[in-house]
Design a protein around this motif. Structure first.
Motif, PDB file in Angstrom:
ATOM      1  N   LYS A 304       6.193   3.405 -10.507  1.00 33.33           N
ATOM      2  CA  LYS A 304       5.567   4.598 -11.172  1.00 33.33           C
ATOM      3  C   LYS A 304       5.644   4.162 -12.641  1.00 33.33           C
ATOM      4  CE  LYS A 304       8.032   8.007  -9.566  1.00 33.33           C
ATOM      5  NZ  LYS A 304       8.546   9.546  -9.044  1.00 33.33           N
ATOM      6  N   LYS A 305       6.488   3.579 -13.419  1.00 35.05           N
ATOM      7  CA  LYS A 305       6.854   3.633 -14.643  1.00 35.05           C
ATOM      8  C   LYS A 305       5.392   3.184 -15.343  1.00 35.05           C
ATOM      9  CE  LYS A 305       9.976   2.448 -18.341  1.00 35.05           C
ATOM     10  NZ  LYS A 305      11.113   1.838 -18.854  1.00 35.05           N
ATOM     11  N   GLY A 306       4.609   2.085 -14.963  1.00 34.63           N
ATOM     12  CA  GLY A 306       3.592   1.772 -15.669  1.00 34.63           C
ATOM     13  C   GLY A 306       2.662   2.868 -15.889  1.00 34.63           C
ATOM     14  N   GLY A 307       2.398   3.628 -14.920  1.00 27.26           N
ATOM     15  CA  GLY A 307       1.392   4.815 -14.870  1.00 27.26           C
ATOM     16  C   GLY A 307       0.171   4.536 -14.573  1.00 27.26           C
ATOM     17  N   HIS A 308      -0.125   3.129 -13.696  1.00 21.41           N
ATOM     18  CA  HIS A 308      -1.300   2.903 -13.318  1.00 21.41           C
ATOM     19  C   HIS A 308      -1.843   3.134 -11.931  1.00 21.41           C
ATOM     20  CE1 HIS A 308      -0.561  -0.220 -16.615  1.00 21.41           C
ATOM     21  NE2 HIS A 308      -1.321   0.507 -16.969  1.00 21.41           N
ATOM     22  N   LYS A 309      -1.469   4.506 -11.521  1.00 21.04           N
ATOM     23  CA  LYS A 309      -1.759   5.020 -10.194  1.00 21.04           C
ATOM     24  C   LYS A 309      -3.021   4.538  -9.530  1.00 21.04           C
ATOM     25  CE  LYS A 309      -1.888   9.496  -9.086  1.00 21.04           C
ATOM     26  NZ  LYS A 309      -1.410  10.694  -9.074  1.00 21.04           N
ATOM     27  N   LYS A 310      -4.094   4.968 -10.317  1.00 18.34           N
ATOM     28  CA  LYS A 310      -5.466   5.022  -9.886  1.00 18.34           C
ATOM     29  C   LYS A 310      -5.946   3.442  -9.677  1.00 18.34           C
ATOM     30  CE  LYS A 310     -10.387   5.966 -11.124  1.00 18.34           C
ATOM     31  NZ  LYS A 310     -10.830   4.691 -11.398  1.00 18.34           N
ATOM     32  N   GLN A 311      -5.361   2.765 -10.554  1.00 20.96           N
ATOM     33  CA  GLN A 311      -5.907   1.223 -10.379  1.00 20.96           C
ATOM     34  C   GLN A 311      -5.112   0.418  -9.326  1.00 20.96           C
ATOM     35  OE1 GLN A 311      -5.046   2.859 -13.258  1.00 20.96           O
ATOM     36  NE2 GLN A 311      -6.922   2.331 -14.817  1.00 20.96           N
ATOM     37  N   ILE A 312      -3.756   0.803  -9.244  1.00 21.02           N
ATOM     38  CA  ILE A 312      -2.952   0.266  -8.259  1.00 21.02           C
ATOM     39  C   ILE A 312      -3.389   0.601  -6.810  1.00 21.02           C
ATOM     40  CG2 ILE A 312      -0.645   0.486  -6.908  1.00 21.02           C
ATOM     41  CD1 ILE A 312       0.615   0.708  -9.925  1.00 21.02           C
ATOM     42  N   GLY A 313      -3.961   2.037  -6.810  1.00 20.31           N
ATOM     43  CA  GLY A 313      -4.483   2.357  -5.332  1.00 20.31           C
ATOM     44  C   GLY A 313      -5.766   1.607  -5.233  1.00 20.31           C
ATOM     45  N   GLU A 314      -6.525   1.520  -5.994  1.00 22.80           N
ATOM     46  CA  GLU A 314      -7.954   0.913  -5.764  1.00 22.80           C
ATOM     47  C   GLU A 314      -7.650  -0.753  -5.272  1.00 22.80           C
ATOM     48  OE1 GLU A 314     -10.023   1.371  -9.246  1.00 22.80           O
ATOM     49  OE2 GLU A 314     -10.611   3.568  -8.409  1.00 22.80           O
TER      50      GLU A 314
END
Length: 416
Positions: A304-314
């Motif tokens: 979670k630390k990097g905060g790239h949830k949307k890009q990770i999910g895609e």
């Protein structure tokens, strides 16, 4: 499980780095190497996939670093401890990081269609306290490999029960076979051979609700039988099982020195390359085919630390497309973790060599990977289990020691 060897039982060489460059978002991925030479290093797979993804998603860069199984878990831990975890890690265990609240939940990242495509038992094994953090990445099962040449010379048929296996081993010993049955309970992967035998005896490491039951009467009976009917009768070869590692057992099979052993898909290529004619059958159970065989899964997780949830999910939705899952599985002789790719493999003649393992996957039981205590329990099994079958060994006593260690580790886990 922080380990020097993959949960799938493979070793490999150090990989290089993926490409770098400026972009709006760079996702850092640390992955394990499933290759057995520089020619098939997993870096090549990831670089190809990353470049294909970047060509369709401007503003996102995928920076991949691939490390050997000897190094990858440690590398990720060092990054986490330094306060700079990768966005994604494809390694052997996830539970500790989930317990520390460092990971995204799977349903925070993946589309509903991708989540629904995972094989149920694999998704379930990715859960901590009924929430999924570990995303299955690659799977494997075990079957019994046997040397066809040695079996033909001894006029044998593949075993279906423990008694059959012991009788075949006696006949192979009489023919001078070095390892009639190879029993690798050495520290490299003793937890795997142990689990396969526990399952074939009708039990396992845990009961149906996930409580450790290592010292169950069935498990004691299993290791008493191994001590008395195989090891004690000289049917497991010149190396004490507690000192025989899985890699050495596989090497001996490839040299034509082993009559039978439990193996995973990578042994096929190794044996075929060495010119060994082999067959594969379900692992024998006490009274026939056991109700469950052992399955192993390695994991993908997102920090979670990097905060790239949307890009990770895609990106993960792309990673888990049917084509990409199949490509990886075929490249490294592994089993798909999704229903769509599994069905495609089951219908494809080119995958015929993996069908015996694929058929076992629906019955597979996995390590209790969702327990943070499992890493400690696994380490204790590697250290102690060989003593159950040593001359004068006390299976019940050793299993009681393992049960005590497991119960104490689980108590600490529950106290968090």
């Amino acid at each position: 499980m922080i380990a020097a060897v993959s949960a799938l039982g493979m070793t490999s060489v150090l990989g290089g780095c993926g490409s770098t460059g400026s972009s709006d978002v760079t996702l850092k991925l640390v992955a394990a190497d499933y290759g057995d030479s520089p020619a098939d290093n997993s870096q090549k797979y990831w670089d190809k996939l990353a470049r294909a993804y970047e060509s369709q998603h401007s503003g996102v860069k995928i920076d991949v670093k691939v490390y050997s199984w000897t190094d990858v878990d440690r590398k990720v831990k060092e990054m986490v401890d330094a306060g700079d975890p990768p966005d994604l890690a494809q390694i052997g265990a996830y539970a500790d990081y989930a317990a520390q609240d460092r990971l995204y939940k799977a349903d925070d990242l993946l589309s509903i269609a991708v989540q629904a495509d995972f094989l149920d038992q694999l998704s379930d094994a990715g859960q901590v306290r009924h929430l999924q953090y570990g995303i299955p990445f690659a799977a494997s099962t075990r079957v019994l490999f046997y040397n066809k040449t040695l079996f033909d010379q001894a006029h044998l048929t593949p075993p279906k029960t423990w008694d059959d296996l012991a009788a075949d081993a006696e006949a192979l010993k009489a023919k001078g076979v070095k390892y009639p049955y190879a029993l690798p309970l050495g520290p490299e992967e003793a937890q795997a051979e142990t689990m396969q035998w526990l399952l074939s005896g009708g039990a396992g490491y845990t009961d149906d609700i996930g409580t450790y039951t290592i010292n169950s009467p069935q498990n004691a009976e299993t290791f008493t039988w191994l001590r008395d009917e195989l090891v004690g009768k000289g049917l497991t070869g010149p190396v004490a099982p507690g000192k025989l590692n899985r890699a050495n057992a596989f090497d001996a099979f490839a040299k034509g020195q082993v009559g039978m052993l439990n193996g995973h898909p990578t042994l096929m290529k190794k044996a075929a390359k060495a010119g060994v004619k082999f067959g594969m059958v379900p692992v024998p159970g006490k009274n026939g085919t056991p109700k469950a065989t052992m399955g192993v899964t390695d994991w993908m997780m997102a920090f979670k630390k990097g905060g790239h949830k949307k890009q990770i999910g895609e990106f993960l939705d792309y990673v888990y497309s049917e084509k990409n899952v199949l490509d990886f599985s075929r490249e490294y002789d592994l089993l798909p973790v999704t229903t769509s790719a599994s069905e495609a493999m089951a219908d494809a003649p080119q995958d015929k060599n993996l069908w015996p393992f694929l058929q076992e996957l629906s019955l597979a039981q996995l390590y209790p990977a969702g327990k943070t205590s499992w890493a400690q329990v696994s380490a204790e099994v590697k250290k102690r289990i060989g003593g159950t079958v040593a001359p004068g060994g006390d299976p019940t006593g050793v299993l009681n020691q393992l049960q005590t260690a497991a119960s104490e580790a689980e108590a600490k886990e529950n106290a968090r």
